[in-house]
Each structure stands twice: as C-alpha cells, then as structure tokens.
Motif scaffolding. Structure first.
Motif, short mmCIF file in Angstrom:
data_model
loop_
_atom_site.label_atom_id
_atom_site.label_comp_id
_atom_site.label_asym_id
_atom_site.label_seq_id
_atom_site.Cartn_x
_atom_site.Cartn_y
_atom_site.Cartn_z
N SER A 40 42.15 30.29 49.32
CA SER A 40 43.02 30.75 50.40
C SER A 40 43.51 32.18 50.24
N LYS A 41 43.61 32.67 49.00
CA LYS A 41 44.22 33.97 48.79
C LYS A 41 43.72 34.58 47.49
N VAL A 42 43.49 35.90 47.49
CA VAL A 42 43.16 36.65 46.29
C VAL A 42 43.99 37.92 46.31
N ILE A 43 44.65 38.23 45.20
CA ILE A 43 45.42 39.47 45.09
C ILE A 43 45.05 40.20 43.81
N ASN A 44 45.20 41.51 43.82
CA ASN A 44 44.98 42.32 42.63
C ASN A 44 46.06 42.00 41.61
N GLY A 45 45.65 41.96 40.35
CA GLY A 45 46.59 41.77 39.25
C GLY A 45 46.60 43.01 38.38
N PRO A 46 47.25 42.95 37.24
CA PRO A 46 47.29 44.10 36.34
C PRO A 46 45.93 44.35 35.68
N GLY A 47 45.61 45.59 35.41
CA GLY A 47 44.36 45.95 34.73
C GLY A 47 43.15 45.56 35.54
N HIS A 48 42.21 44.88 34.90
CA HIS A 48 40.97 44.45 35.55
C HIS A 48 41.08 43.02 36.05
N ASN A 49 42.29 42.59 36.31
CA ASN A 49 42.53 41.19 36.66
C ASN A 49 42.79 40.99 38.14
N PHE A 50 42.54 39.76 38.58
CA PHE A 50 42.94 39.35 39.92
C PHE A 50 43.42 37.91 39.85
N ILE A 51 44.13 37.49 40.88
CA ILE A 51 44.72 36.16 40.93
C ILE A 51 44.24 35.50 42.21
N SER A 52 43.80 34.25 42.08
CA SER A 52 43.32 33.52 43.25
C SER A 52 44.12 32.22 43.41
N ALA A 53 44.13 31.73 44.64
CA ALA A 53 44.79 30.46 44.94
C ALA A 53 43.92 29.70 45.91
N GLY A 54 44.06 28.37 45.89
CA GLY A 54 43.21 27.58 46.77
C GLY A 54 43.89 26.35 47.33
N TYR A 55 43.17 25.70 48.20
CA TYR A 55 43.64 24.46 48.77
C TYR A 55 43.59 23.32 47.76
N ASP A 56 43.03 23.59 46.58
CA ASP A 56 43.02 22.58 45.51
C ASP A 56 44.34 22.54 44.76
N ALA A 84 50.05 31.40 50.09
CA ALA A 84 50.50 32.79 49.88
C ALA A 84 50.70 33.08 48.40
N LEU A 85 50.42 34.32 48.01
CA LEU A 85 50.65 34.82 46.65
C LEU A 85 51.28 36.19 46.73
N LEU A 86 52.15 36.47 45.78
CA LEU A 86 52.77 37.79 45.67
C LEU A 86 52.95 38.11 44.20
N LEU A 87 52.56 39.31 43.81
CA LEU A 87 52.72 39.78 42.43
C LEU A 87 54.00 40.60 42.34
N SER A 88 54.81 40.35 41.32
CA SER A 88 56.06 41.11 41.16
C SER A 88 55.75 42.59 40.91
N SER A 89 56.72 43.44 41.16
CA SER A 89 56.51 44.89 41.02
C SER A 89 56.18 45.31 39.60
N ASN A 90 56.59 44.52 38.60
CA ASN A 90 56.25 44.85 37.21
C ASN A 90 54.99 44.11 36.73
N SER A 91 54.32 43.40 37.62
CA SER A 91 53.08 42.67 37.35
C SER A 91 53.22 41.60 36.27
N GLN A 92 54.42 41.06 36.09
CA GLN A 92 54.66 40.05 35.08
C GLN A 92 54.80 38.64 35.63
N ARG A 93 55.05 38.52 36.95
CA ARG A 93 55.25 37.20 37.56
C ARG A 93 54.50 37.11 38.88
N VAL A 94 54.11 35.90 39.22
CA VAL A 94 53.46 35.61 40.49
C VAL A 94 54.31 34.60 41.24
#
Length: 108
Positions: A40-56, A84-94
């Motif tokens: 359902s959602k993919v967002i950029n994370g810190p460095g070379h990382n990304f975060i995904s979420a799904g209907y699972d 929905a996903l949101l990364l904190s401004s300091n990239s430490q929490r989702v």
C-alpha cells in the motif's frame, strides 16, 4: 534518504520497484514479494533504505542494495491493513495508520 533521482513504487501485486530517473531503462531493482497481497505504501528512509507497508498488516524496513530479506519487520495493530506511513524528521521513528483506526509508532 534515497538519492533524489531514485524512487520506490508500491504495487497491487505485493511488489516494490526501485527506479533511477537518470537512466533510460529506469528500473534498477524489483522486489516481487515485499508483502502478501497489496503493497500500500513505500517511503524513503535514511541512507539507502526504504520502508514499505501492506495490506498484510506489516511494515518492513529494507536496504535497497540487498533486497533478499527485510532488515526489520513490524506488525501493525491487530495485523490490519496499513494505509499510511510517515517518517519522523530525524529518521528515527515511523508512524503508521490503517484499517484498525490506530496510529502506531516504531523505532528504527
């Protein structure tokens, strides 16, 4: 975050695709089974990382340089669909939100 010229996209077959906007061929990586069912959602994370979420009902933290296995996996409240996903401004929490009606926080 991912390079400004590299983006990730979520797909209804559970896949995630990584695109390089500078390239004529564009697609640089594909993760066919990121989630069971819809991603359902993919967002950029810190460095070379990304975060995904799904209907699972899972939130996954990935390194785009090695897509064999997620670095971390977090269950959503009641293992319900994540919208929905949101990364904190300091990239430490989702923060995630979904069908359960709850907001969940995860420390990376």
């Amino acid at each position: 975050s991912l390079d400004s010229d590299v983006i990730a996209s979520a797909h209804d077959n559970g896949s995630v695709k990584i695109w390089d906007l500078r390239s004529n061929t564009s697609l640089i990586a594909s993760l066919s089974k990121a989630h069971k069912g819809l991603t359902s959602k993919v967002i950029n994370g810190p460095g070379h990382n990304f975060i995904s979420a799904g209907y699972d009902g899972e939130i996954k933290f990935w390194d785009r340089r090695n897509l064999e296995k997620s670095l971390h996996k977090f269950p959503a409240t009641n293992k319900d669909k994540v919208y929905a996903l949101l990364l904190s401004s300091n990239s430490q929490r989702v923060l995630s939100g979904g069908a359960s009606g709850y907001l969940d926080f995860y420390d990376l």
